[in-house]
Design a protein around this motif. Structure first.
Motif, PDB file in Angstrom:
ATOM      1  N   UNK A   1       0.705  -1.297   0.345  1.00 49.94           N
ATOM      2  CA  UNK A   1      -0.178   0.277  -0.166  1.00 49.94           C
ATOM      3  C   UNK A   1       0.950   1.328  -0.254  1.00 49.94           C
ATOM      4  N   UNK A   2       2.265   1.030   0.830  1.00 51.39           N
ATOM      5  CA  UNK A   2       2.776   2.305   1.160  1.00 51.39           C
ATOM      6  C   UNK A   2       4.031   2.173  -0.135  1.00 51.39           C
TER       7      UNK A   2
ATOM      8  N   UNK B   1      -0.546  10.368  -1.101  1.00 54.52           N
ATOM      9  CA  UNK B   1       0.925   9.060  -0.558  1.00 54.52           C
ATOM     10  C   UNK B   1       0.771   9.452   1.284  1.00 54.52           C
ATOM     11  N   UNK B   2       0.548  10.057   1.319  1.00 53.94           N
ATOM     12  CA  UNK B   2       0.222   9.980   3.038  1.00 53.94           C
ATOM     13  C   UNK B   2      -0.793   9.159   3.677  1.00 53.94           C
ATOM     14  N   UNK B   3      -2.200   9.692   2.544  1.00 50.14           N
ATOM     15  CA  UNK B   3      -3.286   8.621   3.029  1.00 50.14           C
ATOM     16  C   UNK B   3      -3.109   7.339   2.576  1.00 50.14           C
ATOM     17  N   UNK B   4      -2.319   7.255   2.235  1.00 44.76           N
ATOM     18  CA  UNK B   4      -1.674   5.519   1.711  1.00 44.76           C
ATOM     19  C   UNK B   4      -0.800   4.729   2.715  1.00 44.76           C
ATOM     20  N   UNK B   5      -0.241   5.784   3.301  1.00 45.41           N
ATOM     21  CA  UNK B   5       0.981   5.499   4.241  1.00 45.41           C
ATOM     22  C   UNK B   5       0.777   5.058   5.793  1.00 45.41           C
ATOM     23  N   UNK B   6      -0.379   6.161   5.406  1.00 43.88           N
ATOM     24  CA  UNK B   6      -1.491   6.070   7.442  1.00 43.88           C
ATOM     25  C   UNK B   6      -2.429   5.059   7.148  1.00 43.88           C
ATOM     26  N   UNK B   7      -2.800   4.800   5.708  1.00 44.23           N
ATOM     27  CA  UNK B   7      -3.962   3.245   6.465  1.00 44.23           C
ATOM     28  C   UNK B   7      -2.847   2.110   6.498  1.00 44.23           C
TER      29      UNK B   7
END
Length: 444
Positions: free
Chosen positions: A130-131, A156-162
């Protein structure tokens, strides 16, 4: 027993016939509206809390389990799934990431994470992929190539957090295997139970689609993408039916020219026209007087959000629009036009109404029009509609003049940034924040 007419489906339910599966596919607003009407018929309000299950991010197996489970109290049981990822084509829905992020921001983190995992699973990726910042994970370019998803910095920030959330909560991708659901529908769901699928897109070769055709109903509520192919006749009749009004000669053409294919806006404008126009028919002149031009890529919702200083609503609309292929420069043009309109209304508000927003159209006609008419005659411009000016002045009153001037400067800066190859999503997000977020300081 497939049907393509929503009225036929609703009439069948009213007649006591309940199919095991209903698939509604097409324009999002029409599909959601149709699904809501269908669910209300299938499950009365009193039983809705107990006999309706909503599984927006459910896997086919989870949907099958819920559909097979008997309700707490006797009666019909309905399972509703909106935007099911297990029906979507691999590259068909550009807004899939936006749907996941929208659920995440609304506090539905598990649903958002599962939607994101279902999207990634179309390309064969799992939690560890994901990230994009993780070594060996698919790059930004891969997301575009494989899934037709363009990742901005905020994505990208959302993917990292998710991704971190999925690991901590041990959330895995929903199973894509539809065999459990297929078997249940083939063998027969419990009597009175029904599955309602509301999808904006689907893979026509998906076996669930064929089964819906064979065992239930498939209702297509699609709207032509090209303006010249757009036919709003039946939709307009549907929206006007409760008001017992019709459109006069040329009225629909005028309406189409002004709002394009924005169906949510079409319903809103028709309701307004039906309320304020006199007589049994809405004439072309009524449309010209009460409906402003909003067809430039159907940016009415963006205009409404900016007028209310609703940053979340504006950003959500912009992200969805870009996810469906709208270029950032088109959005910038719309924002600049909206800001210029607010600034003009703000100037008139203070010049002709003393800064006090008019309450009604009659108030505008009495206080503003006599002085405004002299100004516009000098520049050979037409007088605005009284209702439209009432709304725009009320919206402009929510801004200070210096804020609107600053917003215009921000539009110019955004234009330069976009033409210098800056990230479109990030530029638009900053611009919307500049316009919507209140700036403290002196001014009027």
């Amino acid at each position: 027993m497939s049907a393509s007419d929503m009225d036929d489906v609703l009439a069948s339910v009213k007649g006591g016939k309940v199919a095991p599966v209903y698939l509604l596919v097409g324009e999002e607003f029409l599909v959601r509206k149709g699904a809501d009407e269908l669910v209300k018929l299938l499950v009365p309000d009193a039983a809705m809390g107990l006999n309706l299950a909503v599984l927006d991010a459910g896997s086919p197996r989870e949907v099958a389990q819920e559909l097979a489970t008997l309700p707490l109290f006797p009666g019909r049981k309905v399972v509703l799934v909106r935007d099911p990822e297990f029906l979507a084509p691999k590259k068909g829905r550009g807004d899939a990431l936006g749907k996941a992020r929208e659920a995440w921001k609304a506090g539905k983190r598990k649903e958002g994470a599962r939607r994101l995992l279902a999207l990634a699973a179309r390309a064969g990726w799992g939690v560890e992929q994901l990230d994009p910042g993780t070594p060996g994970a698919p790059s930004v370019e891969k997301w575009k190539d494989e899934l037709n998803v363009e990742l901005a910095d905020v994505d990208i920030a959302f993917l990292k957090e998710a991704a971190a959330f999925c690991r901590e909560e041990r959330i895995s991708a929903p199973e894509g295997d539809a065999s459990a659901l297929l078997d249940l529908i083939q063998k027969g769901v419990p009597a009175g139970h029904a599955l309602v699928l509301a999808a904006s897109d689907m893979d026509a070769k998906n076996p669930l689609v064929k089964l819906a055709h064979d065992k239930g109903y498939v209702v297509e509520r699609k709207v032509a993408a090209r303006h010249k192919d757009l036919d709003l006749t039946d939709i307009a009749k549907e929206f006007l039916a409760p008001f017992k009004k019709k459109l006069g000669p040329g009225a629909l053409d005028e309406l189409k020219e002004r709002i394009g294919g924005n169906i949510r806006l079409l319903q809103s404008e028709l309701e307004k026209l039906a309320t304020y126009s006199e007589g049994p028919a809405i004439e072309r002149a009524d449309v010209a007087a009460l409906v402003h031009h909003a067809r430039e890529e159907e940016f009415f919702e963006l205009s409404e959000a900016l007028q209310k200083r609703d940053f979340g609503g504006a950003l959500s609309y912009a992200n969805d629009a870009m996810g469906q292929g709208t270029h950032a420069l088109q959005l910038l043009g719309a924002v600049a036009s909206i800001v210029r309109g607010l600034l003009e209304s703000h100037e008139w508000l203070w010049r002709y109404a003393g800064g006090n927003p008019p309450r009604t159209a009659k108030d505008v006609e009495a206080r503003v029009f006599p002085r405004l008419e002299a100004e516009l005659k000098g520049s050979k411009r037409k007088m605005p509609n009284a209702w439209a000016l009432t709304f725009s002045m009320k919206a402009a009153a929510g801004y200070e003049r210096r804020e609107l001037l600053g917003a215009l400067v921000a539009c110019a800066e955004a234009d330069l940034a976009l033409k210098s190859s800056a990230n479109g999503r990030l530029v638009i997000e900053r611009l919307l924040a500049t316009v919507c977020v209140r700036q403290h300081g002196a001014g009027y």
